[in-house]
Design a protein around this motif. Structure first.
Motif, PDB file in Angstrom:
ATOM      1  N   GLY A 129      40.195  81.373 -69.919  1.00 30.01           N
ATOM      2  CA  GLY A 129      40.497  81.835 -71.238  1.00 30.01           C
ATOM      3  C   GLY A 129      39.691  80.964 -72.321  1.00 30.01           C
ATOM      4  O   GLY A 129      38.773  80.417 -71.901  1.00 30.01           O
ATOM      5  N   MET A 130      40.079  81.415 -73.502  1.00 30.79           N
ATOM      6  CA  MET A 130      39.361  81.007 -74.705  1.00 30.79           C
ATOM      7  C   MET A 130      39.553  79.513 -74.813  1.00 30.79           C
ATOM      8  O   MET A 130      40.784  79.158 -74.917  1.00 30.79           O
ATOM      9  N   ALA A 131      38.781  78.654 -75.386  1.00 32.95           N
ATOM     10  CA  ALA A 131      39.159  77.403 -75.635  1.00 32.95           C
ATOM     11  C   ALA A 131      39.028  77.158 -77.237  1.00 32.95           C
ATOM     12  O   ALA A 131      38.201  77.568 -77.830  1.00 32.95           O
ATOM     13  N   PHE A 132      39.891  76.077 -77.695  1.00 31.16           N
ATOM     14  CA  PHE A 132      39.845  75.701 -79.141  1.00 31.16           C
ATOM     15  C   PHE A 132      39.735  73.848 -78.879  1.00 31.16           C
ATOM     16  O   PHE A 132      41.032  73.599 -78.346  1.00 31.16           O
TER      17      PHE A 132
ATOM     18  N   SER B 177      41.090  70.938 -80.818  1.00 29.01           N
ATOM     19  CA  SER B 177      41.788  70.530 -81.891  1.00 29.01           C
ATOM     20  C   SER B 177      41.178  69.585 -82.726  1.00 29.01           C
ATOM     21  O   SER B 177      40.724  68.407 -82.091  1.00 29.01           O
ATOM     22  N   MET B 178      41.201  69.531 -83.952  1.00 28.62           N
ATOM     23  CA  MET B 178      40.792  68.461 -84.952  1.00 28.62           C
ATOM     24  C   MET B 178      41.679  67.169 -85.119  1.00 28.62           C
ATOM     25  O   MET B 178      41.207  66.113 -85.203  1.00 28.62           O
ATOM     26  N   THR B 179      42.717  67.515 -84.582  1.00 29.34           N
ATOM     27  CA  THR B 179      43.858  66.234 -84.735  1.00 29.34           C
ATOM     28  C   THR B 179      43.759  65.414 -83.683  1.00 29.34           C
ATOM     29  O   THR B 179      43.892  64.126 -83.836  1.00 29.34           O
ATOM     30  N   ASP B 180      43.782  66.053 -82.500  1.00 29.75           N
ATOM     31  CA  ASP B 180      43.982  65.188 -81.208  1.00 29.75           C
ATOM     32  C   ASP B 180      42.714  65.265 -80.390  1.00 29.75           C
ATOM     33  O   ASP B 180      42.584  64.483 -79.450  1.00 29.75           O
ATOM     34  N   GLY B 181      41.782  65.933 -80.742  1.00 35.67           N
ATOM     35  CA  GLY B 181      40.359  66.034 -80.076  1.00 35.67           C
ATOM     36  C   GLY B 181      40.403  66.750 -78.782  1.00 35.67           C
ATOM     37  O   GLY B 181      39.446  66.766 -78.055  1.00 35.67           O
ATOM     38  N   LEU B 182      41.699  67.184 -78.306  1.00 37.60           N
ATOM     39  CA  LEU B 182      41.701  67.890 -77.098  1.00 37.60           C
ATOM     40  C   LEU B 182      41.414  69.317 -77.091  1.00 37.60           C
ATOM     41  O   LEU B 182      41.450  69.984 -78.212  1.00 37.60           O
ATOM     42  N   VAL B 183      41.014  69.807 -75.827  1.00 39.26           N
ATOM     43  CA  VAL B 183      40.964  71.288 -75.801  1.00 39.26           C
ATOM     44  C   VAL B 183      42.063  72.046 -75.329  1.00 39.26           C
ATOM     45  O   VAL B 183      42.738  71.622 -74.413  1.00 39.26           O
ATOM     46  N   HIS B 184      42.265  73.099 -76.075  1.00 35.95           N
ATOM     47  CA  HIS B 184      43.438  73.750 -75.732  1.00 35.95           C
ATOM     48  C   HIS B 184      43.102  75.382 -75.317  1.00 35.95           C
ATOM     49  O   HIS B 184      42.380  75.849 -76.010  1.00 35.95           O
ATOM     50  N   LEU B 185      43.711  75.861 -74.339  1.00 34.24           N
ATOM     51  CA  LEU B 185      43.585  77.194 -73.893  1.00 34.24           C
ATOM     52  C   LEU B 185      44.428  77.862 -74.803  1.00 34.24           C
ATOM     53  O   LEU B 185      45.856  77.896 -75.289  1.00 34.24           O
ATOM     54  N   LEU B 186      43.730  79.171 -75.408  1.00 31.41           N
ATOM     55  CA  LEU B 186      44.232  79.724 -76.325  1.00 31.41           C
ATOM     56  C   LEU B 186      45.164  81.207 -75.717  1.00 31.41           C
ATOM     57  O   LEU B 186      44.669  81.672 -74.717  1.00 31.41           O
ATOM     58  N   ARG B 187      46.307  81.583 -76.624  1.00 32.15           N
ATOM     59  CA  ARG B 187      46.825  82.660 -76.161  1.00 32.15           C
ATOM     60  C   ARG B 187      45.944  83.910 -76.406  1.00 32.15           C
ATOM     61  O   ARG B 187      45.135  83.702 -77.264  1.00 32.15           O
TER      62      ARG B 187
ATOM     63  N   LEU C 174      30.487  81.428 -77.791  1.00 28.42           N
ATOM     64  CA  LEU C 174      31.827  81.365 -77.078  1.00 28.42           C
ATOM     65  C   LEU C 174      32.324  80.142 -76.613  1.00 28.42           C
ATOM     66  O   LEU C 174      31.511  79.329 -76.134  1.00 28.42           O
ATOM     67  N   HIS C 175      33.412  79.690 -76.549  1.00 32.49           N
ATOM     68  CA  HIS C 175      34.052  78.380 -76.068  1.00 32.49           C
ATOM     69  C   HIS C 175      35.123  78.924 -75.077  1.00 32.49           C
ATOM     70  O   HIS C 175      36.262  79.351 -75.614  1.00 32.49           O
ATOM     71  N   ILE C 176      34.810  78.440 -74.060  1.00 33.76           N
ATOM     72  CA  ILE C 176      35.735  78.768 -72.797  1.00 33.76           C
ATOM     73  C   ILE C 176      36.300  77.948 -71.784  1.00 33.76           C
ATOM     74  O   ILE C 176      35.815  76.770 -71.692  1.00 33.76           O
ATOM     75  N   ILE C 177      37.357  78.358 -71.301  1.00 36.56           N
ATOM     76  CA  ILE C 177      37.926  77.409 -70.246  1.00 36.56           C
ATOM     77  C   ILE C 177      37.802  78.051 -68.538  1.00 36.56           C
ATOM     78  O   ILE C 177      38.044  79.389 -68.848  1.00 36.56           O
ATOM     79  N   ILE C 178      37.200  77.629 -67.759  1.00 38.21           N
ATOM     80  CA  ILE C 178      36.851  78.129 -66.521  1.00 38.21           C
ATOM     81  C   ILE C 178      37.858  77.521 -65.343  1.00 38.21           C
ATOM     82  O   ILE C 178      38.237  76.478 -65.447  1.00 38.21           O
TER      83      ILE C 178
END
Length: 121
Positions: free
Chosen positions: A38-41, A43-53, A75-79
């Motif tokens: 999926g696409m990745a984001f 977070s500026m608050t915790d610095g973690l990468v989140h899988l986007l819905r 593109l920012h993705i998770i594979i």
């Protein structure tokens, strides 16, 4: 967030395409490639990468508009673990370039793929 519009002149008139259209088309094309979780984001608050819905995958896409009415896409993705990263990125670049051009008629100058995370399982 203000929606940027790209203007295309055709023989039948003028067409305005919003940035939301580009991000949705691009996100869908990228996530349809085998091996993309999926696409990745980040977070500026915790610095973690989140899988986007699916409904918020536009956060993982950045479109830059050029004065010659072409675009560059980031593109920012998770594979998925175990996929051939080089082959996957080539596939994503080709698919995104083709789908965006076919759907909107806009030339895609470049597609940059950033793998932000890999998931196992």
């Amino acid at each position: 967030m203000d929606s940027i519009m790209i203007k295309l002149q055709t023989d039948k008139g003028e067409v305005l395409i919003s940035s939301d259209v580009f991000t949705n088309i691009t996100g869908a094309a990228a996530t349809n490639c085998f091996g993309v979780k999926g696409m990745a984001f980040r977070s500026m608050t915790d610095g973690l990468v989140h899988l986007l819905r699916r409904e918020s995958m536009a956060k993982g896409v950045h479109v830059t508009y050029h004065e010659d009415n072409s675009v560059s896409i980031e593109l920012h993705i998770i594979i998925d673990h175990g996929v051939n990263i080089t082959a996957l990125c080539r596939s994503i670049i080709s698919e995104v370039r083709y789908i965006v051009n076919k759907t909107t008629g806009v030339e895609v100058k470049s597609v940059d793929v950033f793998i932000d995370s890999m998931v196992i399982g």
